[in-house]
Every structure is written in structure tokens, then in C-alpha cells.
Design a protein around this motif. Structure first.
Motif, short mmCIF file in Angstrom:
data_model
loop_
_atom_site.label_atom_id
_atom_site.label_comp_id
_atom_site.label_asym_id
_atom_site.label_seq_id
_atom_site.Cartn_x
_atom_site.Cartn_y
_atom_site.Cartn_z
N VAL A 265 -1.12 13.49 3.52
CA VAL A 265 -0.86 12.06 3.70
C VAL A 265 0.44 11.72 3.00
CG1 VAL A 265 -1.73 9.72 3.28
CG2 VAL A 265 -3.35 11.58 3.75
N SER A 266 1.29 10.93 3.62
CA SER A 266 2.57 10.59 3.00
C SER A 266 3.16 9.32 3.60
CB SER A 266 3.57 11.73 3.17
OG SER A 266 4.82 11.40 2.58
N ALA A 267 3.95 8.62 2.77
CA ALA A 267 4.84 7.59 3.30
C ALA A 267 5.98 8.29 4.04
CB ALA A 267 5.38 6.72 2.17
N ARG A 268 6.69 7.54 4.88
CA ARG A 268 7.75 8.11 5.70
C ARG A 268 9.13 7.73 5.19
NH1 ARG A 268 2.86 9.77 7.16
NH2 ARG A 268 2.77 10.66 9.25
N ALA A 269 10.09 8.59 5.51
CA ALA A 269 11.47 8.31 5.11
C ALA A 269 11.99 7.04 5.76
CB ALA A 269 12.37 9.49 5.48
N ASP A 270 11.56 6.78 7.00
CA ASP A 270 12.06 5.61 7.73
C ASP A 270 11.05 4.48 7.77
OD1 ASP A 270 10.21 6.82 9.33
OD2 ASP A 270 11.48 6.91 11.14
N GLY A 271 10.08 4.51 6.86
CA GLY A 271 9.04 3.50 6.88
C GLY A 271 8.90 2.80 5.55
N PRO A 272 7.91 1.91 5.43
CA PRO A 272 7.70 1.16 4.18
C PRO A 272 7.15 2.04 3.07
CG PRO A 272 5.93 0.72 5.73
CD PRO A 272 6.93 1.55 6.46
N ARG A 273 7.30 1.60 1.85
CA ARG A 273 6.74 2.26 0.67
C ARG A 273 5.91 1.21 -0.07
NH1 ARG A 273 11.61 5.39 0.28
NH2 ARG A 273 12.16 5.66 2.47
N ARG A 274 4.68 1.52 -0.39
CA ARG A 274 3.81 0.57 -1.07
C ARG A 274 3.38 1.16 -2.41
NH1 ARG A 274 -0.41 -1.05 3.80
NH2 ARG A 274 1.17 -1.55 5.40
N PRO A 275 3.68 0.49 -3.51
CA PRO A 275 3.23 1.00 -4.81
C PRO A 275 1.71 1.22 -4.82
CG PRO A 275 4.71 -0.87 -5.08
CD PRO A 275 4.40 -0.79 -3.62
N GLY A 276 1.30 2.37 -5.36
CA GLY A 276 -0.12 2.66 -5.44
C GLY A 276 -0.72 3.21 -4.17
N HIS A 277 0.07 3.37 -3.12
CA HIS A 277 -0.42 3.89 -1.85
C HIS A 277 0.34 5.16 -1.49
CE1 HIS A 277 -1.85 -0.24 -1.71
NE2 HIS A 277 -2.66 0.10 -0.74
N VAL A 278 -0.32 6.07 -0.76
CA VAL A 278 0.29 7.37 -0.44
C VAL A 278 0.60 7.53 1.04
CG1 VAL A 278 -0.65 8.56 -2.45
CG2 VAL A 278 -2.02 8.45 -0.34
N GLU A 330 -9.38 4.48 -0.50
CA GLU A 330 -9.47 3.33 0.40
C GLU A 330 -8.49 3.56 1.54
OE1 GLU A 330 -8.43 0.05 -2.06
OE2 GLU A 330 -10.43 -0.12 -2.99
N ILE A 331 -8.88 3.19 2.75
CA ILE A 331 -8.00 3.30 3.91
C ILE A 331 -7.90 1.92 4.54
CG2 ILE A 331 -7.55 4.44 6.11
CD1 ILE A 331 -9.27 6.76 5.20
N ASP A 332 -6.69 1.36 4.56
CA ASP A 332 -6.48 0.03 5.11
C ASP A 332 -6.64 0.04 6.62
OD1 ASP A 332 -5.88 -0.70 2.54
OD2 ASP A 332 -3.70 -0.75 2.83
N ASP A 334 -4.48 -0.59 8.71
CA ASP A 334 -3.31 0.03 9.35
C ASP A 334 -3.17 1.51 9.00
OD1 ASP A 334 -2.63 -0.24 6.73
OD2 ASP A 334 -0.81 -1.41 7.05
N GLY A 335 -4.19 2.07 8.36
CA GLY A 335 -4.20 3.51 8.10
C GLY A 335 -3.59 3.93 6.79
N TRP A 336 -3.09 3.00 5.99
CA TRP A 336 -2.51 3.37 4.71
C TRP A 336 -3.60 3.73 3.72
CZ3 TRP A 336 2.40 3.35 2.17
CH2 TRP A 336 3.48 3.32 3.06
N HIS A 337 -3.34 4.81 2.95
CA HIS A 337 -4.33 5.35 2.02
C HIS A 337 -3.98 4.98 0.58
CE1 HIS A 337 -5.23 7.61 5.59
NE2 HIS A 337 -6.14 8.36 5.01
N ARG A 338 -5.00 4.63 -0.16
CA ARG A 338 -4.88 4.44 -1.61
C ARG A 338 -5.89 5.35 -2.27
NH1 ARG A 338 -3.28 0.68 -5.57
NH2 ARG A 338 -4.71 0.51 -7.32
N ILE A 339 -5.43 6.26 -3.12
CA ILE A 339 -6.31 7.20 -3.81
C ILE A 339 -6.77 6.57 -5.11
CG2 ILE A 339 -6.56 9.53 -4.71
CD1 ILE A 339 -6.01 9.36 -1.68
N LEU A 340 -8.08 6.44 -5.27
CA LEU A 340 -8.64 5.80 -6.46
C LEU A 340 -8.86 6.79 -7.59
CD1 LEU A 340 -11.28 3.52 -4.69
CD2 LEU A 340 -8.92 2.97 -5.34
N GLY A 341 -8.86 8.08 -7.29
CA GLY A 341 -9.06 9.10 -8.32
C GLY A 341 -10.24 9.98 -8.00
N ARG A 342 -10.48 10.94 -8.88
CA ARG A 342 -11.59 11.85 -8.69
C ARG A 342 -12.91 11.10 -8.79
NH1 ARG A 342 -10.45 15.98 -6.03
NH2 ARG A 342 -12.11 17.25 -6.97
#
Length: 439
Positions: A265-278, A330-332, A334-342
Motif C-alpha cells: 500500500v502506498s501514496a502516489r508520486a502524482d497524488g495526494p499525501r495524507r499525514p497518518g495514512h499510507v 482503517e480503510i476510508d 476512497d480506499g485510503w489506508h490508515r494503520i493503527l498498529g499491531r
């Protein structure tokens, strides 16, 4: 060496590969590896003492060329860990800087395509380290998916100083450079000044590195000409994200992966970046959440299994074949992932609430006196678990930090206890070792 002998996994492009100040062309390293491979044929596995050196790169390439599984060994591993890795993997040959000759002459072994390509050992936080078998196809799929997501190509200069025994430093940071054909500058150690002086277009780092770079305005400004800063191996604290963006001009790309999955899972070079999201899944990867909130993955980048542990391999997968990551997510919409931890250490169940440790850590790090923070759940007779924070800070009281968290998060998420420590336990990749705190 004929380029077509390595075309299936690596680019037929001659690019400089620099490690700790020494430079060779990638084609010369492949030639040295093909000659070294004549010593490896038929071995069950080959271990490589994975120092930051050109010899390590040649040792790894030699194993891949000979079709012998490569087992990177951390250079700082203790005798018991080293013995376990060698015995468990079945490695019959150990290569080191002293036993690899970059300038050797002689015949070259033919290239052999055989799996697994790599056997990487986990950190062993839940028992002895397990050998993770990665196939050539899984590595290629992961690297190609990232090349697409990050617009990574032969025109790039990749800079990093990560260990060469891990999927981040070796799998992405060396094999990725060789597959895309880009120039590689490995700084030997991840020193901010070395990053600043390298003149790269693409930088890899872990949160500890980015935190140190963000704290140095001069180094941060030196990275402004870069194309992309990538953070991984652990969650990047929101304050570090903000500081990097303000001082370097770059909102870092965050991504998520494991030894067992490569990067998925990754943010894209040509896309948005959201703090705390992967970001969102790369090409060839699917994700879902279990009813308990655990992230599950399937796709082309997954490992083949744990070496010699068929039951553990089976238990790591659902009945319908999805890999259980052990991470809450958590998966928004729009498909954006936020990892809460182990799930075992970072998802705290307190008084009927489910609390993500990372959210509390980010809140603590917004206090100007706090340099580092780690949050865990500790047994509590009434609540089940209570939120406990381990903090590296100067000149602030426990009550002040508890109240600081309560002003930005729900009151039930505030730490019940704050323990001040001189440092937090981390492994070689900068990941917090929370199981040591819980002990």
C-alpha cells in the motif's frame, strides 16, 4: 557478462552503484557475481554477512545468479541469533566482505532461475525469528508496482542509508535500483548530512531518519531539489510530516508493507499525501479488513511461506487464502489506508473503547517538550487495559501531558500513566520494540 542473462530480474542498464563512498557500475557487479556464483552451485542456501558494502551486493547477486536462496545476516547479530538463522535456513556457505573479491577473474556461472530468491528473517518479537521465503516473482511484482506508483525509473538517483539485511534497505533500496536501472547512493549510515550531500532525486528513510532531517533546517532545505521523499518501516508521526513539508517543500510519501508481503500500500508520486495514512494498494494487491479490524492482504507480492514452518504458514492465512498481517487498520470510503498498529500491542481495549496507540502518540508529540513517545496497553482491574505512555521529554510533568492529550482527543484516550524514560527501545530499522516496554 551478457545482459540477457539478468534481464528477467534486473535492467540491462549500466548505472553507478555507490555504497559508503565506493562506486562500481552495476554491470561490473553482475560480472563479479556471476564469477562468484561458480562457488555456490548446489548449496542449500547461502548466508551473506550484510554490511553496507559493495561486497554484500555482489554476494546477494551471486546467490540469485546461482539460483541459491540468499539469507542476509544482520552484521550486529549476536551469536545465538546468528546460529539460529544459519541453522534454520540451512545455509551451507557464508559470504562476507573478506570472502568476496570484486576483482576476481575466471569463468562465469550460467544464470539459474530458482526459488526462493531470498530468505529474510523477521524481528522475532513473538519468538525466534522466522525465515520468510520470497520468490523472484513476488520481488519483481512488488518493485514494479512501486516503480509505477512512485514514477521510479532509470533517470532517478536513489539515496538511502538503510541496513542491507531488511526488505526495505535490500529489497527496495538495492534490488529496486538494479531493477529500475537507476543510480544508487547508499550513504553507509543514515546520517542527515550525508543525505543532504548526496544530490538524489528519490530518498528512502524511516521515521527516525526523517525526524532528524526535519530538525535540521539546513539539511531539510538541501533536499528541496529532490523529486520524492519516501518514509516507511514504521508510522511517520504527524508532526514530523508537517515539519518536513514546511522545511523541505516535500510532503513525504508513506507506504506500508511487511517482510511477508513486500510493499503493498502506498501514496502516489502524482497524488495526494495524507499525514497518518499510507495510501492505497499498489497494482496486483488487494486488501480487506476482518470483522476484528485486522488488515488482510492477497496478491502477487506475498511470500511463499515460513521456512520449515508449514503450520505457522497456514495459520498466517485465512481459510480463503488472505494473509493476516496482525495490524489493525482503517480503510476510508476512497480506499485510503490508515494503520493503527499491531493488534496485540497497538490496539488498546479500555473500558469498552478501542484506542489506537498511534493516535495517542501523535497527540503527545504535538507537545513542544516531547521528543519521543510510545503508548501501550497495560492490564487494569476495572478497565481491562489502561493507556500508558512512555515518553522522552524535558521539563514537563506527567499531569501536563495527560491534560494535553485530553484537549485534542477524547478524554477516554488520555494516558492514565506517563513514564519518563531516557530513550525508547528500537531495532536496527528504527521500529519501536514495544514488547520490551510491556515487559
Amino acid at each position: 557478462m551478457k545482459h540477457n542473462e539478468r534481464m528477467s530480474m534486473f535492467a540491462a542498464v549500466e548505472a553507478p552503484i555507490s555504497i559508503a563512498g565506493r562506486t562500481r557500475l552495476s554491470g561490473d557487479l553482475h560480472t563479479a557475481a556471476a564469477r562468484l556464483a561458480t562457488r555456490l552451485g548446489g548449496a542449500r542456501a547461502v548466508a551473506v554477512h550484510a554490511t553496507p558494502s559493495l561486497e554484500t551486493v555482489v554476494g546477494v547477486l551471486a546467490g540469485l545468479h546461482a539460483g541459491v536462496p540468499v539469507v542476509p545476516v544482520p552484521p550486529d547479530s549476536g551469536p545465538l541469533e546468528r546460529e539460529h538463522i544459519l541453522r534454520d535456513s540451512g545455509a551451507e556457505i557464508v559470504l562476507s566482505e573478506e570472502t568476496v573479491d570484486l576483482d576476481a577473474t575466471g569463468p562465469e556461472a550460467p544464470a539459474v532461475q530458482r526459488d526462493p530468491a531470498l530468505i529474510l528473517y523477521t524481528s522475532g518479537t513473538t519468538g525466534p525469528p522466522k525465515g520468510v521465503a520470497l520468490s523472484r516473482a513476488a520481488i519483481a511484482a512488488g518493485l514494479d508496482g512501486l516503480a509505477e506508483a512512485w514514477q521510479w525509473n532509470a533517470d532517478d538517483t536513489l539515496v538511502h542509508g538503510l541496513p542491507l539485511y531488511h526488505v526495505h534497505g535490500l529489497g527496495l533500496g538495492v534490488l529496486g535500483a538494479l531493477r529500475t536501472g537507476c543510480r544508487l547512493v547508499h550513504t553507509g549510515r543514515p546520517v542527515p548530512a550525508a543525505y543532504a550531500a548526496a544530490g538524489g532525486s528519490l530518498y528512502f528513510g524511516v521515521p527516525t531518519i526523517w525526524s532528524r532531517i526535519a530538525a535540521d533546517p539546513g539539511v531539510s532545505r538541501a533536499l528541496r531539489p529532490a523529486r520524492l521523499l519516501v518514509s516507511g518501516s514504521a508510522a511517520l508521526p504527524t508532526p514530523v510530516f508537517a515539519a518536513l513539508r514546511a522545511r523541505s517543500g516535500h510532503a513525504p510519501v508513506e507506504r506500508y508493507g511487511m517482510t511477508e508481503t513486500m510493499i503493498t500500500v502506498s501514496a502516489r508520486a502524482d497524488g495526494p499525501r495524507r499525514p497518518g495514512h499510507v495510501g492505497t494498494p499498489i497494482r496486483g494487491v488487494e486488501t480487506r479488513r476482518s470483522p476484528e479490524g485486522e488488515l488482510e492482504i492477497r496478491g502477487a507480492t506475498l511470500f511463499s511461506g515460513y521456512v520449515g514452518r508449514p503450520e505457522e504458514t497456514a495459520n498466517a492465512h485465512t481459510p480463503d487464502g488472505w494473509f493476516r498481517t496482525g495490524d489493525a487498520a482503517e480503510i476510508d470510503a476512497d480506499g485510503w489506508h490508515r494503520i493503527l498498529g499491531r493488534i496485540r500491542t497497538d490496539l488498546i481495549k479500555s473500558g469498552g473503547f478501542r484506542i489506537g496507540a498511534g493516535e495517542v502518540e501523535d497527540a503527545l508529540l504535538t507537545h513542544p517538550a516531547v521528543r519521543e513517545a510510545a503508548v501501550v496497553g497495560a492490564p487494569h482491574a476495572d478497565l481491562g487495559e489502561q493507556v500508558v505512555a512512555y515518553v522522552v521529554a524535558d521539563g514537563v510533568a506527567e499531569r501536563a501531558l495527560i491534560e494535553h492529550v485530553a484537549t485534542s482527543l477524547s478524554v477516554h484516550k488520555r494516558p492514565r500513566r506517563v513514564v519518563f524514560v531516557e530513550s525508547l527501545p528500537r531495532n536496527g530499522m528504527g521500529k519501536l520494540q514495544k514488547h520490551l516496554l510491556q515487559k
